[in-house]
Write a protein that holds these residues in place. Structure first.
Motif, PDB file in Angstrom:
ATOM      1  N   UNK A   1      -3.070  76.787  70.752  1.00 40.28           N
ATOM      2  CA  UNK A   1      -4.143  75.885  71.195  1.00 40.28           C
ATOM      3  C   UNK A   1      -4.985  75.441  70.001  1.00 40.28           C
ATOM      4  N   UNK A   2      -5.364  76.404  69.166  1.00 36.50           N
ATOM      5  CA  UNK A   2      -6.196  76.091  68.006  1.00 36.50           C
ATOM      6  C   UNK A   2      -5.482  75.128  67.069  1.00 36.50           C
ATOM      7  N   UNK A   3      -4.228  75.422  66.752  1.00 33.86           N
ATOM      8  CA  UNK A   3      -3.471  74.605  65.801  1.00 33.86           C
ATOM      9  C   UNK A   3      -3.359  73.163  66.294  1.00 33.86           C
ATOM     10  N   UNK A   4      -2.959  72.981  67.561  1.00 33.13           N
ATOM     11  CA  UNK A   4      -2.698  71.629  68.068  1.00 33.13           C
ATOM     12  C   UNK A   4      -3.980  70.866  68.380  1.00 33.13           C
ATOM     13  N   UNK A   5      -5.001  71.560  68.876  1.00 33.96           N
ATOM     14  CA  UNK A   5      -6.244  70.848  69.185  1.00 33.96           C
ATOM     15  C   UNK A   5      -6.981  70.449  67.908  1.00 33.96           C
ATOM     16  N   UNK A   6      -6.760  71.192  66.827  1.00 31.30           N
ATOM     17  CA  UNK A   6      -7.316  70.778  65.528  1.00 31.30           C
ATOM     18  C   UNK A   6      -6.704  69.444  65.079  1.00 31.30           C
ATOM     19  N   UNK A   7      -5.501  69.160  65.575  1.00 28.06           N
ATOM     20  CA  UNK A   7      -4.814  67.920  65.216  1.00 28.06           C
ATOM     21  C   UNK A   7      -4.990  66.847  66.283  1.00 28.06           C
ATOM     22  N   UNK A   8      -5.944  67.051  67.187  1.00 28.25           N
ATOM     23  CA  UNK A   8      -6.331  65.986  68.117  1.00 28.25           C
ATOM     24  C   UNK A   8      -5.688  66.021  69.483  1.00 28.25           C
ATOM     25  N   UNK A   9      -4.822  67.016  69.757  1.00 28.28           N
ATOM     26  CA  UNK A   9      -4.194  67.108  71.077  1.00 28.28           C
ATOM     27  C   UNK A   9      -5.200  67.714  72.074  1.00 28.28           C
ATOM     28  N   UNK A  10      -5.174  67.218  73.335  1.00 29.56           N
ATOM     29  CA  UNK A  10      -6.127  67.655  74.351  1.00 29.56           C
ATOM     30  C   UNK A  10      -5.478  68.583  75.377  1.00 29.56           C
ATOM     31  N   UNK A  11      -6.286  69.531  75.897  1.00 24.15           N
ATOM     32  CA  UNK A  11      -5.856  70.419  76.994  1.00 24.15           C
ATOM     33  C   UNK A  11      -4.514  71.103  76.720  1.00 24.15           C
ATOM     34  N   UNK A  12      -4.346  71.551  75.484  1.00 24.88           N
ATOM     35  CA  UNK A  12      -3.099  72.240  75.113  1.00 24.88           C
ATOM     36  C   UNK A  12      -2.943  73.519  75.950  1.00 24.88           C
ATOM     37  N   UNK A  13      -4.055  74.040  76.447  1.00 19.01           N
ATOM     38  CA  UNK A  13      -3.998  75.251  77.274  1.00 19.01           C
ATOM     39  C   UNK A  13      -3.205  75.094  78.554  1.00 19.01           C
ATOM     40  N   UNK A  14      -2.959  73.851  78.978  1.00 20.16           N
ATOM     41  CA  UNK A  14      -2.179  73.628  80.205  1.00 20.16           C
ATOM     42  C   UNK A  14      -0.679  73.498  79.920  1.00 20.16           C
ATOM     43  N   UNK A  15      -0.291  73.513  78.635  1.00 24.16           N
ATOM     44  CA  UNK A  15       1.121  73.355  78.275  1.00 24.16           C
ATOM     45  C   UNK A  15       1.858  74.683  78.358  1.00 24.16           C
ATOM     46  N   UNK A  16       3.185  74.583  78.323  1.00 26.81           N
ATOM     47  CA  UNK A  16       3.996  75.802  78.229  1.00 26.81           C
ATOM     48  C   UNK A  16       4.084  76.245  76.767  1.00 26.81           C
ATOM     49  N   UNK A  17       4.386  77.517  76.559  1.00 35.07           N
ATOM     50  CA  UNK A  17       4.545  78.078  75.218  1.00 35.07           C
ATOM     51  C   UNK A  17       5.635  77.326  74.463  1.00 35.07           C
TER      52      UNK A  17
ATOM     53  N   UNK B   1       1.305  60.287  69.921  1.00 42.20           N
ATOM     54  CA  UNK B   1      -0.134  60.021  70.007  1.00 42.20           C
ATOM     55  C   UNK B   1      -0.834  61.256  70.595  1.00 42.20           C
ATOM     56  N   UNK B   2      -1.597  61.985  69.771  1.00 40.04           N
ATOM     57  CA  UNK B   2      -2.210  63.233  70.251  1.00 40.04           C
ATOM     58  C   UNK B   2      -3.062  63.059  71.502  1.00 40.04           C
ATOM     59  N   UNK B   3      -3.744  61.915  71.635  1.00 34.61           N
ATOM     60  CA  UNK B   3      -4.633  61.717  72.775  1.00 34.61           C
ATOM     61  C   UNK B   3      -3.865  61.494  74.085  1.00 34.61           C
ATOM     62  N   UNK B   4      -2.614  61.086  73.983  1.00 41.03           N
ATOM     63  CA  UNK B   4      -1.816  60.812  75.181  1.00 41.03           C
ATOM     64  C   UNK B   4      -0.741  61.870  75.431  1.00 41.03           C
ATOM     65  N   UNK B   5      -0.417  62.629  74.412  1.00 35.46           N
ATOM     66  CA  UNK B   5       0.677  63.603  74.509  1.00 35.46           C
ATOM     67  C   UNK B   5       0.280  64.764  75.421  1.00 35.46           C
ATOM     68  N   UNK B   6       1.118  65.122  76.357  1.00 35.83           N
ATOM     69  CA  UNK B   6       0.803  66.183  77.317  1.00 35.83           C
ATOM     70  C   UNK B   6       1.880  67.263  77.381  1.00 35.83           C
ATOM     71  N   UNK B   7       2.633  67.445  76.332  1.00 33.21           N
ATOM     72  CA  UNK B   7       3.689  68.446  76.329  1.00 33.21           C
ATOM     73  C   UNK B   7       4.953  67.884  76.956  1.00 33.21           C
ATOM     74  N   UNK B   8       6.064  68.611  76.737  1.00 35.92           N
ATOM     75  CA  UNK B   8       7.354  68.121  77.270  1.00 35.92           C
ATOM     76  C   UNK B   8       7.409  68.313  78.765  1.00 35.92           C
TER      77      UNK B   8
END
Length: 526
Positions: A481-497, A519-526
């Motif tokens: 979560x820390x790594x990806x949200x530092x790069x602008x991705x949102x709500x990484x906590x809802x993604x799978x490992x 696009x980090x702001x639109x990306x929601x995981x696979x």
């Protein structure tokens, strides 16, 4: 009698608490969800073990109700300790006891301190009082189950001074969603009722002052009720008997068929029966009908006894939450109470997770001018509050940008995984309020959470439980979560490992830069 799924879960959870050494435990069920049935089944389980049990309550109606439900649901009969009635010499293993009778030393001392193995306290929010504590301390070796409908964390903190655990809680929103209780629609009547001169007594408004403060508004209130709810079956709660009697006359002058009951009413049973049979469509009372009375056909509740006590407010509203053929919802009428403090109970407090959401809901209901479904309002208010918190968090994170961290701030983690229960957590029991242990802090840090701001053991335990559960469910870790949200991705906590791992691998392969086309702001995981 076959229990509903949540009732059976509650029954099993209570027994498990006692087995695990938690002698004093709580059951929280909304009014209308069968708390008496649940504790009757718990009693049946304990009688099978050869135990003797005492059911304590503060009103005769509650004792009669408990005895009746116990016999109907389990076949068990019971003896009574109330006024001249006594259980001494009876061979029944269950006793229903009036607290006013049992608290008397002469009555108590007729029993050995170990006479009862288990004590059930109906309406347990009363049990902190001196009278209850006298009885509970006398039978101090007994297991204790407190049963209450209170939805309030403040009440829970008070109860936490005596009870060791919460065995089971079933919330009002869950009961409504599952179809066990009626949906609630709330509407604010646009009348400014000034309570700024009303005094305080025992942590609530002084009833004598309330009656005087309400008098000038009664005609206006009746007129609004006629416009909005003339075809509803209404229960009105008022602070004083004389105010209740006065309001009945006003309502009847508008065309309602109104009646009044109070503690001195000689014809109380007859009036209640006539109301049940629709001879009257409005029933006014001065706090008489808050507990131990059911009329499922009630589909409108008017609270003209403003209160700061959540358990009392919940009891009043609970008179209208039961299901009934043809009933589509409960209409709860609120008013623009003017007070110097923001402690007053409103419809929002029935289901809001915290005061922040409750205030947002109350503002929305006040501005609407039409009845609004409480669950819908709560969802919108919760979303708004989360959005505001995210905005504040974004500012906070921006300020901390220069400070390198290997760990995730707990608030960032909670917002990322959208855990409102963690963000609004308030410790209730003694052990929860104590500082976190060194082991808890070390484990949190090992799992990627910055533990500096975790100031109680209850929050630490909840976070650790959530982290374990997320690991089992294959969800993102705090470090991902820390790594990806530092790069602008949102709500990484809802993604799978795995989704997070795959993206981090792609970023690593791209020289630790976000790949083109992502696009980090639109990306929601696979």
């Amino acid at each position: 009698m076959e229990l509903r799924p949540y009732q059976q879960e509650a029954r099993e959870s209570i027994q498990a608490e006692w087995v695990n050494g938690k002698k004093r435990t709580l059951l929280v069920l909304p009014t209308g969800c069968g708390k008496t049935i649940v504790f009757s089944k718990v009693i049946e389980d304990r009688v099978r073990l050869g135990e003797r049990l005492l059911v304590l309550a503060h009103r005769g109606e509650l004792l009669d109700q408990a005895a009746d439900k116990l016999e109907k649901s389990t076949g068990l009969k019971c003896a009574t300790e109330k006024a001249e009635q006594t259980s001494i010499g009876s061979w029944w293993r269950v006793v229903v006891g009036s607290i006013q009778t049992m608290m008397r030393p002469k009555r108590l001392e007729q029993f050995a301190p170990d006479h009862f193995d288990t004590i059930i306290i109906d309406e347990a929010h009363h049990c902190i009082s001196e009278s209850y504590q006298r009885v509970l301390q006398y039978f101090e070796s007994a297991n204790v189950l407190g049963v209450t409908a209170t939805p309030d964390r403040g009440d829970m903190r008070n109860l936490g001074a005596y009870f060791e655990s919460l065995a089971y809680e079933y919330t009002l929103p869950k009961a409504i969603k599952a179809g066990y209780l009626s949906p609630i629609k709330a509407m604010t009547i646009p009348l400014q009722l000034d309570l700024s001169t009303v005094g305080q007594q025992g942590g609530d408004f002084k009833t004598s002052d309330l009656g005087t403060a309400l008098d000038p508004y009664l005609d206006s209130i009746a007129a609004e009720m006629w416009k909005i709810a003339q075809n509803r079956k209404i229960v009105v709660f008022l602070p004083l008997v004389k105010t209740s009697q006065k309001f009945v006359n006003i309502l009847n002058s508008f065309g309602f068929r109104a009646a009044e009951v109070n503690g001195d009413s000689q014809d109380r049973a007859e009036v209640l029966e006539d109301f049940d049979n629709d001879k009257y469509n409005v029933l006014c009372n001065s706090m008489l009908l808050t507990e131990g009375w059911d009329c499922p056909s009630v589909d409108c509740v008017v609270v003209l006894r403003p209160t700061k006590v959540r358990s009392l407010y919940s009891q009043m509203v609970g008179r209208g939450t039961r299901l009934f053929p043809g009933k589509t919802d409960l209409l709860l009428l609120d008013f623009l109470w003017h007070t110097e403090r923001h402690e007053l109970c409103h419809p929002a407090h029935l289901i809001a997770e915290n005061e922040e959401i409750a205030q947002a809901m109350t503002t929305q209901i006040n501005q609407a001018g039409i009845p609004l479904d409480l669950e819908t309002v709560e969802k919108q208010a919760a979303d708004d509050v989360v959005a505001q918190r995210e905005e504040a968090l974004a500012k906070q994170l921006a300020e901390m940008k220069r400070r390198k961290r290997a760990l995730v701030d707990p608030l960032q983690f909670e917002m990322s995984i959208q855990a409102e229960d963690l963000a609004s957590y308030v410790p209730a029991f003694g052990w929860e309020m104590s500082p976190p242990s060194d082991k808890q802090l070390q484990t949190l840090e090992k799992m990627g959470i910055l533990p500096d701001q975790i100031d109680n053991a209850g929050k630490a335990a909840k976070l650790l439980d959530r982290l374990d559960k997320r690991r089992e469910e294959g969800l993102t870790t705090p470090k991902q979560i820390r790594f990806l949200e530092q790069r602008g991705f949102d709500h990484v906590g809802t993604w799978s490992f795995d989704s997070a791992k795959n993206l981090i691998d792609r970023i690593a392969a791209n020289g630790w830069r976000v790949p083109d086309g992502v696009n980090p702001k639109e990306y929601r995981g696979d």
